[in-house]
Design a protein around this motif. Structure first.
Motif, PDB file in Angstrom:
ATOM      1  N   LEU A  59       0.885  -1.152   0.007  1.00 16.58           N
ATOM      2  CA  LEU A  59       0.073  -0.248  -0.109  1.00 16.58           C
ATOM      3  C   LEU A  59       0.829   1.449  -0.160  1.00 16.58           C
ATOM      4  CD1 LEU A  59      -2.487  -0.996   2.755  1.00 16.58           C
ATOM      5  CD2 LEU A  59      -2.869  -1.062   0.298  1.00 16.58           C
ATOM      6  N   SER A  60       2.192   1.147  -0.400  1.00 15.43           N
ATOM      7  CA  SER A  60       3.230   2.221  -0.355  1.00 15.43           C
ATOM      8  C   SER A  60       2.662   3.421  -1.231  1.00 15.43           C
ATOM      9  CB  SER A  60       4.449   1.752  -0.652  1.00 15.43           C
ATOM     10  OG  SER A  60       4.585   1.167  -1.880  1.00 15.43           O
ATOM     11  N   ASP A  61       3.453   4.509  -0.671  1.00 12.37           N
ATOM     12  CA  ASP A  61       3.190   5.768  -1.631  1.00 12.37           C
ATOM     13  C   ASP A  61       1.842   6.210  -1.985  1.00 12.37           C
ATOM     14  OD1 ASP A  61       6.176   5.923  -1.905  1.00 12.37           O
ATOM     15  OD2 ASP A  61       6.124   4.342  -3.558  1.00 12.37           O
ATOM     16  N   ASN A  62       1.133   6.135  -0.833  1.00  9.16           N
ATOM     17  CA  ASN A  62      -0.238   6.685  -0.987  1.00  9.16           C
ATOM     18  C   ASN A  62      -0.334   8.133   0.095  1.00  9.16           C
ATOM     19  OD1 ASN A  62      -2.267   5.296  -2.877  1.00  9.16           O
ATOM     20  ND2 ASN A  62      -1.173   3.772  -1.885  1.00  9.16           N
ATOM     21  N   GLU A  90       5.180 -10.467   2.716  1.00  4.02           N
ATOM     22  CA  GLU A  90       5.779  -9.227   2.525  1.00  4.02           C
ATOM     23  C   GLU A  90       4.615  -8.084   2.706  1.00  4.02           C
ATOM     24  OE1 GLU A  90       7.324  -8.925  -1.361  1.00  4.02           O
ATOM     25  OE2 GLU A  90       8.611 -10.974  -1.338  1.00  4.02           O
ATOM     26  N   LEU A  91       5.308  -7.243   3.477  1.00  9.41           N
ATOM     27  CA  LEU A  91       4.315  -5.947   3.837  1.00  9.41           C
ATOM     28  C   LEU A  91       5.257  -4.890   3.738  1.00  9.41           C
ATOM     29  CD1 LEU A  91       2.167  -4.633   5.424  1.00  9.41           C
ATOM     30  CD2 LEU A  91       3.477  -4.634   7.449  1.00  9.41           C
ATOM     31  N   ASP A  92       4.559  -3.768   2.422  1.00  9.69           N
ATOM     32  CA  ASP A  92       5.194  -2.575   2.283  1.00  9.69           C
ATOM     33  C   ASP A  92       4.285  -1.557   2.354  1.00  9.69           C
ATOM     34  OD1 ASP A  92       6.485  -0.552   1.082  1.00  9.69           O
ATOM     35  OD2 ASP A  92       7.119  -1.725  -0.777  1.00  9.69           O
ATOM     36  N   VAL A  93       4.362  -0.556   3.486  1.00 11.03           N
ATOM     37  CA  VAL A  93       3.502   0.344   3.882  1.00 11.03           C
ATOM     38  C   VAL A  93       4.419   1.636   3.833  1.00 11.03           C
ATOM     39  CG1 VAL A  93       1.641  -0.749   4.852  1.00 11.03           C
ATOM     40  CG2 VAL A  93       3.464  -0.042   6.166  1.00 11.03           C
ATOM     41  N   SER A 149       9.434   2.469   5.889  1.00 11.48           N
ATOM     42  CA  SER A 149      10.135   3.641   5.583  1.00 11.48           C
ATOM     43  C   SER A 149       9.400   5.002   5.327  1.00 11.48           C
ATOM     44  CB  SER A 149      11.158   3.355   4.448  1.00 11.48           C
ATOM     45  OG  SER A 149      11.994   2.127   4.482  1.00 11.48           O
ATOM     46  N   SER A 150       9.859   5.870   5.647  1.00 10.58           N
ATOM     47  CA  SER A 150       9.456   7.340   4.893  1.00 10.58           C
ATOM     48  C   SER A 150       8.038   7.526   5.857  1.00 10.58           C
ATOM     49  CB  SER A 150       9.363   7.514   3.672  1.00 10.58           C
ATOM     50  OG  SER A 150      10.697   7.350   3.298  1.00 10.58           O
ATOM     51  N   ASN A 151       7.978   7.307   6.880  1.00  9.91           N
ATOM     52  CA  ASN A 151       6.399   7.487   7.768  1.00  9.91           C
ATOM     53  C   ASN A 151       6.778   8.400   8.839  1.00  9.91           C
ATOM     54  OD1 ASN A 151       4.359   6.175   6.271  1.00  9.91           O
ATOM     55  ND2 ASN A 151       5.811   4.186   6.590  1.00  9.91           N
ATOM     56  N   GLN A 152       5.942   8.539   9.792  1.00  6.60           N
ATOM     57  CA  GLN A 152       5.784   9.422  11.126  1.00  6.60           C
ATOM     58  C   GLN A 152       5.965   8.465  12.366  1.00  6.60           C
ATOM     59  OE1 GLN A 152       2.632  11.944  10.455  1.00  6.60           O
ATOM     60  NE2 GLN A 152       3.175  12.362   8.260  1.00  6.60           N
ATOM     61  N   LEU A 153       6.599   7.277  12.402  1.00  2.90           N
ATOM     62  CA  LEU A 153       6.630   6.419  13.429  1.00  2.90           C
ATOM     63  C   LEU A 153       7.749   7.002  14.330  1.00  2.90           C
ATOM     64  CD1 LEU A 153       6.440   3.194  11.375  1.00  2.90           C
ATOM     65  CD2 LEU A 153       4.703   3.925  12.816  1.00  2.90           C
ATOM     66  N   LYS A 154       7.416   6.598  15.584  1.00  9.32           N
ATOM     67  CA  LYS A 154       8.477   7.334  16.561  1.00  9.32           C
ATOM     68  C   LYS A 154       8.319   5.991  17.736  1.00  9.32           C
ATOM     69  CE  LYS A 154       4.684   9.674  18.829  1.00  9.32           C
ATOM     70  NZ  LYS A 154       4.020  10.590  19.393  1.00  9.32           N
ATOM     71  N   GLY A 155       9.104   6.375  18.756  1.00  5.72           N
ATOM     72  CA  GLY A 155       9.362   5.426  19.865  1.00  5.72           C
ATOM     73  C   GLY A 155      10.285   4.469  19.808  1.00  5.72           C
ATOM     74  N   MET A 156      10.541   3.583  20.922  1.00  2.00           N
ATOM     75  CA  MET A 156      11.491   2.654  20.700  1.00  2.00           C
ATOM     76  C   MET A 156      11.120   1.309  19.958  1.00  2.00           C
ATOM     77  SD  MET A 156      12.960   3.160  24.599  1.00  2.00           S
ATOM     78  CE  MET A 156      14.529   2.184  24.204  1.00  2.00           C
ATOM     79  N   LEU A 157      12.044   0.444  19.679  1.00  5.16           N
ATOM     80  CA  LEU A 157      11.542  -0.549  18.915  1.00  5.16           C
ATOM     81  C   LEU A 157      11.615  -1.549  20.151  1.00  5.16           C
ATOM     82  CD1 LEU A 157      14.182  -0.891  15.798  1.00  5.16           C
ATOM     83  CD2 LEU A 157      11.844  -0.603  15.935  1.00  5.16           C
ATOM     84  N   PRO A 158      10.635  -2.768  20.005  1.00  2.00           N
ATOM     85  CA  PRO A 158      10.732  -3.801  21.020  1.00  2.00           C
ATOM     86  C   PRO A 158      11.945  -4.348  21.459  1.00  2.00           C
ATOM     87  CG  PRO A 158       8.896  -3.836  19.256  1.00  2.00           C
ATOM     88  CD  PRO A 158       9.777  -2.847  18.826  1.00  2.00           C
TER      89      PRO A 158
END
Length: 816
Positions: free
Chosen positions: A170-173, A192-195, A220-229
């Motif tokens: 669903l990438s590049d939307n 495979e998951l591409d968002v 990639s290229s999103n607005q995610l934040k916080g720490m990885l598990p």
């Protein structure tokens, strides 16, 4: 010898066998043929789906696609249609990627009647709107690709109903996605998951940790934040590719990531991760081949544990704050498979004796405080890509550089190289960036160049006509801000040309007519030269043109023609200011300028694969525009979204074209210093993204429209030196302007001017009629742009009814 009866019996038996074989063949052929005939309800659903969309000239990525649905024919076997695949007459695959479909994907689309679909590919079309909840009805889907379709809204939770799904892209939307729905955790078969680039926000989606079949994740290229598990990453035991670059993750990188035995690609670059980097206990032969952890907030020495990753082929540690210069390169000596290394932004002390244990194909050491050309490169015979830009290197380029047999890409920009440029004619280099240095003399002759960027130097003389093979290979040519004085040679214009920037020189003559063959041209900048020519109407035939800058030359004559309709569907920046253009702009002048009238993205990815696994951004496009009364340079992400029209400093007459109201995505509009007359159209209030408006130094009369106060982004405006009158509208956006924005209009009064207004007189009937006429005209252009065909149909229908009624009346009179 057989008797006659025996021979007759044998003949009968053979005849029966032959008949049996033929009948079986017919049955097999018939059944084989029948299974490829699609079911009528599937054909009807596909045909209805086709008619839900228009087929435009370009797809959503600005590329001329295949237009597969235009080749479909009704009442034929849909299993033979382009992009359609069937099993036993049922449509199971639909591949319409790059098919130029334009329209809304409705919740009740006939697409969702194709219940046996296993693969659906609609990538890079303009299928706008919200992704319908109905997508969850396609319960047998295994592959779903909607990349680059301009979808918005949230991810529907019904995606969790697609229990057979293995590939989801669903990438590049333009999703206002928020977090991934928890229902994604039900997709147990997902591999495979591409968002990427979907405006995904929130913390890392923990639901993904339950999907043990995942092989590839791209957030990639999103607005995610916080720490990885910290402890659970190893649950993704089959993961091969994990890409989360260009987000806002912070904290330490969990060592459990490096413990996933199948992992081959890890991209954590451009986040806010900090140290220490704990790679942990891993085997001596790990599978990790690609590690990108550059542009984070790592401090201190580069950990020696990286040397354990002996299978690495590509490594990026750029902008690691080591706190001191690196003299010791021993940590790389164990990386015997390393072919690509990025150490940009790290202070390096490179000696002539430096060597690597493996042949290096790509070396990026930009912004490393290097003051001498690295001599150890002389032995790097496998080197293909070299970037030593933004350092402090002086003198000339060593000639041995051009003798490296594999060298394809060289970037030495932003140094202090001087003297004449000595590119050897027979060099294998096809991509050369030497901008922002102190080179002088003439531009050298070179062979087979596809990219040449020499902007901001001291080159003089002419552009060489004999740049060999440029007529077939040149893609990028940037020579701006030198002292070149010549006519632009027709020979240098390639039919592959995508970007030409020769602004800020002393070029003369006419615009090269050979540009009409450059059908891939996106960027054309001729500003600040001495070019004398009429307006190049033929440029409108270039389908990909986005940027057209002709400012500060000697172009003359009208820019509108009764014979030639001017339509720039992808144009985002139109700057023809400071020329000698004349004439009147027709009311419909801006009809068809689609990129400025919609939010469709038409930005191109100027990247090129230089070698397997080596992809480089070819150049950084930038352009200067006049915004809020000052010059500003557009670069980076701002450059990609900017939409502006500047026709200032010419001799245009007549009214401001009403069709300007269609360009709802305009950010800057500058029509100052002309001879425009008439009223300021109140329809300018349709330009809801407008930030800067300059109508000064014209002959506009009447009042400033009250409607302009509704433009909440309009932070700067200038109406000075016209013949405007009446009170300045009492709107914050307008009255917050400096008084200089209204001077030179003796009839204007009110804040911020010192002239106070008397009692307001009622608007005369003539003014009301004029305003009404203006509104009607605006409506007519909007209607013309979006409803010509329905209007024509309605008109013909009404006409037919009236004629039929009239004939009926005549017939009745004749009877009586």
């Amino acid at each position: 010898m057989h008797s006659c009866s025996e021979r007759r019996m044998i003949t009968i038996i053979w005849s029966l066998c032959l008949v049996f074989c033929l009948s079986q063949s017919i049955l097999v052929f018939g059944s084989s043929h029948a299974k490829h005939l699609c079911l009528p309800d599937h054909r009807d659903a596909l045909w209805e789906f086709k008619n839900e969309f228009n087929v435009q000239e370009f797809n959503s990525n600005g590329i001329v696609g295949d237009k597969k649905t235009e080749k479909w024919r009704n009442n034929t076997d849909c299993c033979s249609w382009d992009g359609v695949s069937c099993e036993t007459g049922k449509v199971v695959g639909l591949d319409l990627g790059f098919s130029n479909l334009n329209g809304l994907l409705r919740f009740n689309s006939s697409l969702f009647r194709l219940q046996h679909l296993q693969s659906l590919d609609l990538r890079f079309n303009y299928i706008s709107g919200i992704l319908p909840y109905s997508i969850g009805n396609l319960k047998y889907l295994r592959v779903l690709s909607l990349r680059g379709c301009n979808l918005f809204g949230k991810f529907p939770s019904s995606l969790g109903n697609l229990s057979h799904l293995t590939n989801l892209d669903l990438s590049d939307n333009d999703f206002t996605a928020g977090e991934l729905p928890d229902s994604i955790g039900h997709l147990n078969k997902l591999t495979e998951l591409d968002v990427r680039s979907t405006k995904l926000s929130g913390n890392f989606p923990r639901v993904l940790l339950n999907l043990s079949s995942l092989i590839s994740i791209d957030l990639s290229s999103n607005q995610l934040k916080g720490m990885l598990p910290s402890n659970n990453m190893s649950s993704l035991s089959k993961l091969k590719s994990f890409m989360i670059s260009e987000n806002s993750f912070y904290g330490t990188i969990p060592s459990s990531l490096f413990m996933i035995p199948s992992l081959t690609r890890l991209d954590l670059s451009r986040n806010d991760f900090t140290g220490p980097l704990e790679i942990g206990n891993i085997s001596l032969q790990p599978n990790l081949r690609y590690l990108y952890i550059g542009e984070n907030n790592f401090n201190g020495p580069i950990p020696r544990s990286i040397s354990k990753l002996v299978g690495l082929s590509e490594l990026s540690l750029s902008f690691w704050n080591t706190g001191r210069s690196i003299n010791d390169f021993n940590i790389f000596l164990h990386l015997k498979s390393l072919t690509s290394l990025d150490l940009s932004g790290i202070n390096l002390n490179i000696t002539s004796t430096l060597h690597f244990p493996s042949p290096i194909a790509e070396l990026i050491i930009s912004s490393c405080n290097i003051s001498e050309f690295p001599k150890f490169l002389q032995n790097q015979t496998s080197l293909q890509v070299l970037d030593i830009s933004a350092n402090q290197i002086e003198g000339q380029i060593p000639e041995w550089l051009w003798s490296l047999p594999a060298l394809m890409y060289v970037n030495i920009a932003q140094n202090s190289f001087s003297g004449e440029l000595n590119i050897l004619p027979n060099s294998t280099t096809g991509y050369f960036i030497g901008s922002d240095n102190q080179f002088s003399g003439e531009i050298p002759r070179a062979n087979n160049l596809q990219l040449l960027v020499l902007s901001n130097n001291n080159f003089s003389g002419s552009i060489p006509r004999c740049l060999d093979n440029l007529n077939t290979s040149l893609v990028i040519l940037h020579l701006r801000n030198n002292s070149l004085s010549c006519v632009i040679p027709e020979e240098i214009i390639s039919d592959r040309l995508r970007s030409l920037d020769v602004g800020d020189n002393q070029l003369s003559g006419q615009l090269p007519k050979s540009l009409i063959n450059s059908t891939r041209l996106e960027f054309l900048n001729m500003e600040n030269n001495r070019i004398k020519d009429k307006f190049p109407f033929w440029l409108s035939s270039l389908p990909d043109l986005q940027i057209l800058v002709l400012r500060s030359n000697k172009f003359y004559g009208p820019i509108a023609s009764p014979r030639d309709s001017l339509s720039f569907p992808n144009l985002r920046i139109f700057d023809i200011s400071e020329n000698l253009f004349t004439g009147v702009l027709p009311s419909d002048y801006f009809v068809g300028w689609s990129a400025m009238s919609s939010a469709v993205g038409v930005v191109y990815n100027m990247q090129m694969i230089l070698a397997p696994g080596i992809t480089q951004e070819l150049y950084h496009k930038s352009v200067f525009v006049t915004n809020k009364g000052s010059n500003m340079e557009l670069v980076g992400s701002v450059f990609k979204i900017y939409k502006t029209i500047d026709v200032s400093g010419n001799k245009f007459q007549g009214g401001i074209p009403e069709s300007i109201c269609l360009l709802e995505e305009l950010i800057v509009l500058n029509m100052s210093n002309n001879a425009f007359t008439g009223r300021i159209p109140s329809s300018l209030s349709n330009l809801t993204n407008l930030q800067s408006l300059d109508l000064s130094q014209n002959s506009l009369f009447g009042s400033i429209p009250l409607e302009l106060g509704k433009l909440t982004f309009l932070g700067w405006m200038n109406f000075s030196y016209n013949r405007l009158e009446g009170p300045i509208p009492q709107a914050t956006q307008i009255q917050s302007q400096n008084s200089s924005s209204f001077t030179g209009n003796p009839g204007l009064c009110g804040v911020p001017l010192q002239e106070t207004c008397g009692q307001e007189e009622e608007t005369t009937k003539q003014e009301q009629d004029e305003e009404k006429e203006e509104e009607d005209q605006v409506f007519s252009w909007i209607a013309a742009a979006i409803g010509y065909i329905p209007g024509l149909f309605c008109g013909l229908t009404i006409g037919h009814i009236l004629i039929t009624s009239h004939r009926r009346d005549l017939f009745m009179r004749t009877i009586h």
